[in-house]
Write a protein that holds these residues in place. Sequence first.
Motif, mmCIF file in Angstrom:
data_model
loop_
_atom_site.group_PDB
_atom_site.id
_atom_site.type_symbol
_atom_site.label_atom_id
_atom_site.label_comp_id
_atom_site.label_asym_id
_atom_site.label_seq_id
_atom_site.Cartn_x
_atom_site.Cartn_y
_atom_site.Cartn_z
ATOM 1 N N GLU A 3 10.454 17.410 32.095
ATOM 2 C CA GLU A 3 11.258 17.085 30.945
ATOM 3 C C GLU A 3 11.559 18.053 29.901
ATOM 4 O O GLU A 3 12.853 18.229 29.567
ATOM 5 C CB GLU A 3 10.696 15.784 30.459
ATOM 6 N N ALA A 4 10.719 18.740 29.499
ATOM 7 C CA ALA A 4 10.795 19.853 28.257
ATOM 8 C C ALA A 4 11.803 20.916 29.171
ATOM 9 O O ALA A 4 12.785 21.449 28.232
ATOM 10 C CB ALA A 4 9.582 20.460 28.055
ATOM 11 N N ALA A 5 11.656 21.298 30.388
ATOM 12 C CA ALA A 5 12.362 22.479 31.013
ATOM 13 C C ALA A 5 14.062 21.834 30.878
ATOM 14 O O ALA A 5 14.992 22.449 30.678
ATOM 15 C CB ALA A 5 12.081 22.774 32.237
ATOM 16 N N LEU A 6 14.021 20.697 31.340
ATOM 17 C CA LEU A 6 15.603 20.146 31.589
ATOM 18 C C LEU A 6 16.112 19.981 29.999
ATOM 19 O O LEU A 6 17.441 20.291 29.731
ATOM 20 C CB LEU A 6 15.655 18.682 32.102
ATOM 21 N N ALA A 7 15.342 19.451 29.021
ATOM 22 C CA ALA A 7 15.629 19.414 27.761
ATOM 23 C C ALA A 7 16.110 20.812 26.732
ATOM 24 O O ALA A 7 16.971 20.594 26.107
ATOM 25 C CB ALA A 7 14.775 18.705 26.800
ATOM 26 N N SER A 8 15.490 21.808 27.668
ATOM 27 C CA SER A 8 15.992 23.090 26.743
ATOM 28 C C SER A 8 17.419 23.616 27.143
ATOM 29 O O SER A 8 17.972 24.246 26.540
ATOM 30 C CB SER A 8 14.881 24.189 27.388
ATOM 31 N N GLY A 9 17.854 22.930 28.260
ATOM 32 C CA GLY A 9 19.185 23.348 28.830
ATOM 33 C C GLY A 9 19.395 24.761 29.275
ATOM 34 O O GLY A 9 20.245 25.101 29.627
ATOM 35 N N GLU A 10 18.259 25.362 29.453
ATOM 36 C CA GLU A 10 18.200 26.837 30.129
ATOM 37 C C GLU A 10 18.365 26.760 31.612
ATOM 38 O O GLU A 10 17.727 25.886 32.314
ATOM 39 C CB GLU A 10 17.152 27.502 29.619
ATOM 40 N N ARG A 11 19.388 27.443 32.005
ATOM 41 C CA ARG A 11 19.510 27.633 33.450
ATOM 42 C C ARG A 11 18.464 27.944 34.400
ATOM 43 O O ARG A 11 17.786 29.033 33.950
ATOM 44 C CB ARG A 11 20.972 28.341 33.625
#
Length: 157
Positions: A57-65
């Motif tokens: 969830e944190a990885a998705l929230a970061s918006g980093e590709r």
Amino acid sequence: MPKPPQVPDRKLAPDDGEVERKRRESSTNGASQESVQGKTRRQFSASEKLRVVKAAEAALASGERGALEALLRQEGIYSSQLSAWRQQFGAGGKAGLASRKPGRKPKHSPRDRELLAVTKQNEILRRKLRVAEALIALQKKLHEVLGLTLPEPPEES
């Protein structure tokens, strides 16, 4: 095709080293003695699953590709596993992530199984009692036919 001629100085019987090597290579049943240890499946605890779901969830929230894909590679899991863990977490929270025994759930509780066992034992004992009572009645009739007297049970006072 003709056979090649035998060379006279060549040994026809195998040497001791070759016999020993063949004996070591095969066991008594003919299978190789060397065995390969099978891989065991990884098992994740509920806390590990929760950590990975929150990290995803944190990885998705970061918006980093590519952040989520990097996390999956780092953890060594497939996206389908993460998807299943998300569903479990959504349905039951942290308790939903806890591992369960594989297979069907038992139809009866332990108390019900014990009740069934006692009922079955009761039926067996009733059948034995009916047979015993029939034998006793038969013995009484046999005594009547033969004219034998039955011993009287002792009187209780």
